[in-house]
Design an enzyme around this catalytic site. Structure first.
Site, PDB file in Angstrom:
ATOM      1  N   ASP A   1      21.462  -4.724   2.310  1.00 57.98           N
ATOM      2  CA  ASP A   1      21.021  -6.065   1.931  1.00 57.98           C
ATOM      3  C   ASP A   1      21.512  -6.267   0.497  1.00 57.98           C
ATOM      4  O   ASP A   1      20.943  -5.722  -0.437  1.00 57.98           O
ATOM      5  CB  ASP A   1      19.487  -6.129   2.031  1.00 57.98           C
ATOM      6  CG  ASP A   1      18.912  -7.412   1.418  1.00 57.98           C
ATOM      7  OD1 ASP A   1      19.698  -8.291   1.024  1.00 57.98           O
ATOM      8  OD2 ASP A   1      17.671  -7.514   1.348  1.00 57.98           O
TER       9      ASP A   1
ATOM     10  N   LYS B   1      25.925 -12.639  -6.888  1.00 56.11           N
ATOM     11  CA  LYS B   1      25.996 -13.239  -5.551  1.00 56.11           C
ATOM     12  C   LYS B   1      26.166 -14.758  -5.623  1.00 56.11           C
ATOM     13  O   LYS B   1      26.784 -15.360  -4.747  1.00 56.11           O
ATOM     14  CB  LYS B   1      24.724 -12.879  -4.791  1.00 56.11           C
ATOM     15  CG  LYS B   1      24.731 -13.241  -3.319  1.00 56.11           C
ATOM     16  CD  LYS B   1      23.541 -12.602  -2.644  1.00 56.11           C
ATOM     17  CE  LYS B   1      23.361 -13.037  -1.222  1.00 56.11           C
ATOM     18  NZ  LYS B   1      22.195 -12.377  -0.610  1.00 56.11           N
TER      19      LYS B   1
ATOM     20  N   GLU C   1      21.457 -12.945   7.075  1.00 53.21           N
ATOM     21  CA  GLU C   1      20.154 -12.383   6.662  1.00 53.21           C
ATOM     22  C   GLU C   1      19.034 -12.735   7.645  1.00 53.21           C
ATOM     23  O   GLU C   1      18.261 -11.840   8.021  1.00 53.21           O
ATOM     24  CB  GLU C   1      19.813 -12.845   5.242  1.00 53.21           C
ATOM     25  CG  GLU C   1      20.663 -12.106   4.207  1.00 53.21           C
ATOM     26  CD  GLU C   1      20.758 -12.804   2.861  1.00 53.21           C
ATOM     27  OE1 GLU C   1      20.039 -13.801   2.653  1.00 53.21           O
ATOM     28  OE2 GLU C   1      21.558 -12.358   2.019  1.00 53.21           O
TER      29      GLU C   1
ATOM     30  N   ASP D   1      12.331 -17.496   3.785  1.00 51.05           N
ATOM     31  CA  ASP D   1      12.721 -16.456   2.817  1.00 51.05           C
ATOM     32  C   ASP D   1      12.538 -16.979   1.389  1.00 51.05           C
ATOM     33  O   ASP D   1      13.367 -17.749   0.891  1.00 51.05           O
ATOM     34  CB  ASP D   1      14.185 -16.070   3.096  1.00 51.05           C
ATOM     35  CG  ASP D   1      14.670 -14.941   2.193  1.00 51.05           C
ATOM     36  OD1 ASP D   1      13.986 -14.614   1.208  1.00 51.05           O
ATOM     37  OD2 ASP D   1      15.749 -14.388   2.487  1.00 51.05           O
TER      38      ASP D   1
END
Ligand code: AMP
Length: 623
Positions: free
Chosen positions: A24, A87, A187, A211
Site C-alpha cells: 500500500d 504520491k 485501493e 476512505d
C-alpha cells in the site's frame, strides 16, 4: 496464456511459487504485507509495534536517502531536504500541481509546462518515480529482513481514480526498486478483498469503500460480479482528512486561551507542539469523553461533545461526496450491500455513526483501518502467486505493448499484466511543420528504449493534411481481442485519415525469452531510467530552443535589444547543453531561460491582447 515468474538473483524461471508481496503505497504512510500459510499479515518494524512507514524521504548531506520515521523527524528541522506527499506528484505535469504548489515545503521546479514534474533537492532533479522507488526500496528491505530472503514480485495499490500515466509511473517506481510489479490494484478493490468480498466467484455485490486518511478523502462505489471488480464511480477531495480535525482543535485552543492567532501560529515550535497535541487529543477522545493537558501555560482541553460539534461540518462534507458518488453510479443507499471503512480517521465514532446513518446500515470496521488496503494487496499477491487455486485468474498480457516515440523511447499503451480483451488509446502529434506521414512502430517489452524491446510490426499513416507541428491529433489505438490478437489503428482525428494493422505473433516468445526480457528490464531499470530522463530533457530543451526562436521573431517589436540578445544567448547556452549528457545541466539551463523569458512572454501577451482589443489583427502585427 503465459504467466511467468523469474528469479531475479539467478535469472532463472521460477517453477515453485516464491512469495509475492502486497504494497500500500500511501500519500502519508505506506505498508507492506504478505501471506503465509493462508494468513495475510502486515510487516512491522523492528520493535514489532509499528506497521506504518511514513512516506517521507530525507536527503542526507552525502545525498544518501533515509525513509520513514527518521525522515519524518526532519520535516520541521530541514524542510528543503525532506520530501513528503510524493504520491500527489505521480504522473503529474507542473500545470497539474500549480494550484497546490505552495503546499510543498520543498522545491517543485516551476516551469510552466506540460512535462512531468521534477523535485529539486540541492542541485539535483528527481522525478516522483525515483522518489517513490526509494519508499518501495525501504518496504522491500523491511520484508526481506522479516523473511530473511529476497523478494522480487509485488502487487502495488493505487487510488481508483489514478489515470494511465499515474499507474504507469507507479509501475516504473516498482521496477526501479527492483520489483516485478505483477499488478496495479485499485485501493478500494484491495480493501474489499481484505473483507473477503470478491473472493467467491459466485458472489455478486455492490459496495461502498469510504476512505478518510490524514490528508485525503476518497469514496468509491464498486460492483463485484464473477470475480471482476468494476468501479462504478469515485468521488472525494484530495485535501480533506485528519489534518483538518487537528487544525480545528488548534484553533479552538487558541480561542479558549484568548491568544492571538497570528502570533501563536508564527511561533513554529509552539504551533508544532499544538498540532501534535491535537492529534493526541483526537485519538484519546476515541476512547474517553474528555481530554486535558497543558503546553506550558496553555490549557489544551476539550470534551468529546465539543469536538464532535467542531468536526461535524467536515464529516458532513464527506457525506455530500458519498451522495455524489451514489448519484454518479445511478444508485440509491438501498442498492448498497456493504460499506467498508478505510483510513485512520474512520476510527472516530462520529465518522462511523454519520456514515452508518447515511447508508442506513452498520459499517464494516472490524479490521484495522490503516492496514485494510495492504492486507487486500497481500491477498491479491497471494492469488497471483498461484497459492489460491480456487480463485479465477483472468487472462493477461504477458509483456507491455507500445509504440516508438521521439528519441527511440518506448511509450507503453497496454501495460503488462492487463486483463484481456482490452482496448486502449493515446493521442500523439507531429514534430515537423507540414508533416504528411507518421511511422507507427509497435513494440513489446519492458525496457525504456525500443531498441531493447521486441519489434512486432510497423506501418505508415499517410496523407496527414499539411498542418503546423503539434496541431494534428493522431490517435493510436491498441485492441487485443479474447484470442490475444493485437490490432493497431492510427487515425488523424481532424481529417479522419486512418490506417491499421493486425499483429498475430504476439505470443511468439517462449517462456524463457519472456523471462529474459523481464529480467533485463529490472536489471537495467536504473540506467534505462537515466537514459529516458536524458532523452526527455533533450527533447524538451530542443522544443524550448525552437519556440524561443519563433518568439524572438514574432515579438521583435516589443523587446529591447538587450532582452533580445540576452534571450538569444540563453537559448544558445541551452542548445549547447543538449550536446552534453547531463540531464541536470539541461534542466538547470531550461529553468534559467524560463525564468528570464516568462515576464517577456507575459508582456508580449498583454501587448497582443491590447492590439486585438483595438480591432487590429494579431497575426498581421506579429508577422
Ligand atoms: P492514514 O492516512 O490512513 O494513515 O490516516 C492517518 C490519520 O488518521 C491521521 O490524521 C491520524 O491522526 C488519524 N487517526 C489515527 N488514529 C485515530 C483515532 N483513534 N481517532 C481519530 N483519528 C485517528
Amino acid at each position: 496464456m503465459a504467466k511467468v515468474s523469474i528469479n531475479i538473483k539467478q535469472g532463472t524461471i521460477q517453477k515453485t511459487s516464491e512469495v509475492v508481496i502486497g504494497i500500500d503505497l500511501g500519500t502519508t504512510n505506506s505498508l507492506v504485507a504478505y501471506t503465509r500459510e493462508g494468513k495475510t499479515v502486515v510487516v512491522k518494524d523492528e520493535s514489532g509495534k509499528h506497521a506504518l512507514v511514513p512516506s517521507i524521504l530525507y536527503f542526507n548531506k552525502d545525498k544518501s536517502v533515509t525513509v520513514g520515521d527518521e525522515a519524518r523527524k526532519m520535516l520541521a528541522l530541514d524542510p528543503a531536504n525532506t520530501i513528503y506527499s510524493v504520491k500527489r506528484l505521480m504522473g503529474k505535469s507542473f500545470k497539474d500541481v500549480l494550484d497546490f504548489e505552495q503546499y510543498f515545503g520543498y522545491k517543485v521546479i516551476d516551469e510552466d509546462t506540460d512535462s512531468l514534474v521534477k523535485v529539486m533537492v540541492g542541485d539535483k532533479f528527481y522525478s516522483p518515480v525515483e522518489l517513490s522507488a526509494e519508499i518501495l526500496k525501504a518496504l522491500k528491505l523491511r520484508i526481506e529482513k522479516e523473511l530473511n530472503a529476497t523478494v522480487s514480485r509485488a502487487v502495488i495499490t493505487v487510488p481508483a481514480y489514478f489515470n494511465d500515466t499515474q499507474r504507469q509511473a507507479t509501475r516504473d517506481a516498482g521496477k526501479l526498486a527492483g520489483l516485478d510489479v505483477l499488478r496495479i490494484v485499485n485501493e478500494p478493490t484491495a480493501a474489499s478483498l481484505a473483507y473477503g468480498i470478491g473472493l467467491d466467484p459466485e458472489e455478486s455485490k455492490t459496495i461502498v469503500v469510504y476512505d478518510l486518511g490524514g490528508g485525503t478523502f476518497d469514496v468509491s462505489v464498486l460492483r463485484i460480479q464473477n470475480g471482476i471488480f468494476e468501479v462504478l464511480s469515485t468521488n472525494g477531495d484530495t485535501f480533506l482528512g485528519g489534518d483538518d480535525f487537528d487544525r480545528l482543535l488548534v484553533d479552538y485552543w487558541i480561542e479558549i486561551n484568548a491568544r492571538n492567532k497570528e502570533q501563536t501560529i508564527a511561533d513554529k515550535k509552539l504551533s508544532q507542539a499544538m498540532r501534535l497535541m491535537a492529534e493526541k487529543a483526537k485519538k484519546s477522545l476515541s476512547n474517553t469523553g474528555q481530554f486535558k493537558e497543558m503546553i506550558n501555560d496553555m490549557n489544551c482541553q476539550i470534551s468529546i461533545e465539543t469536538f464532535n460539534k467542531l468536526a461535524q461540518p467536515i464529516v458532513q462534507k464527506t457525506i455530500d461526496y458519498c451522495k455524489s458518488a451514489l448519484k454518479d453510479a445511478k444508485l440509491g443507499v438501498a442498492d448498497i450491500d456493504q460499506v467498508i471503512m478505510v483510513g485512520g480517521s474512520t476510527r472516530m465514532k462520529l465518522v462511523k455513526d454519520m456514515v452508518a446513518d447515511f447508508f442506513e446500515k452498520p459499517v464494516n470496521d472490524s479490521l484495522n483501518p490503516d492496514e485494510v488496503v495492504a492486507i487486500g494487496a497481500g491477498i491479491q499477491a497471494d492469488v497471483l502467486a498461484g497459492n489460491q487455486k480456487d480463485i479465477l485468474l483472468l487472462d493477461i498480457t504477458p509483456l507491455s505493448l507500445g509504440i516508438e516515440t521521439v528519441g527511440g523511447l518506448m511509450d507503453t499503451i497496454i501495460p503488462r499484466n492487463s486483463k484481456i480483451p482490452i482496448k486502449a488509446a493515446r493521442q500523439y502529434t507531429t514534430s515537423i511543420d507540414g508533416q504528411a506521414n507518421l511511422k507507427v512502430s509497435v513494440f513489446q517489452g519492458e525496457r525504456d528504449l525500443v531498441e531493447h524491446n521486441r519489434k512486432l510490426g510497423a506501418f505508415i499513416l499517410k496523407g496527414i493534411p499539411p498542418m503546423a507541428a503539434g496541431l494534428p491529433k493522431i490517435q493510436i489505438e491498441f485492441i487485443i481481442n479474447a484470442d490475444g490478437i493485437l490490432t493497431v489503428k492510427a487515425k488523424e482525428l481532424r481529417s479522419n485519415t486512418e490506417q491499421e494493422i493486425e499483429i498475430r505473433s504476439q505470443f511468439g516468445l517462449s517462456d524463457e525469452e519472456m523471462a529474459k526480457m523481464l529480467l533485463d528490464s529490472i536489471k537495467h531499470a536504473e540506467s534505462d531510467m537515466n537514459t529516458r530522463a536524458l532523452l526527455e530533457a533533450r527533447n524538451e530543451a530542443q522544443n524550448i530552443v525552437l519556440s524561443t526562436g519563433k518568439f524572438l521573431v514574432q515579438n521583435a517589436g516589443i523587446l529591447s535589444d538587450d532582452e533580445k540578445s540576452q534571450t538569444a544567448d540563453l537559448a544558445k547556452q541551452l542548445a549547447e547543453t543538449i550536446k552534453g549528457s547531463d540531464k541536470d545541466v539541461i534542466n538547470k539551463a531550461m529553468e534559467v531561460i524560463n525564468e528570464y523569458t516568462t515576464p517577456l512572454a507575459q508582456r508580449a501577451l498583454e501587448h497582443n491582447i491590447s492590439i486585438a482589443l483595438q480591432g487590429k489583427n494579431i497575426n498581421d502585427d506579429a508577422s
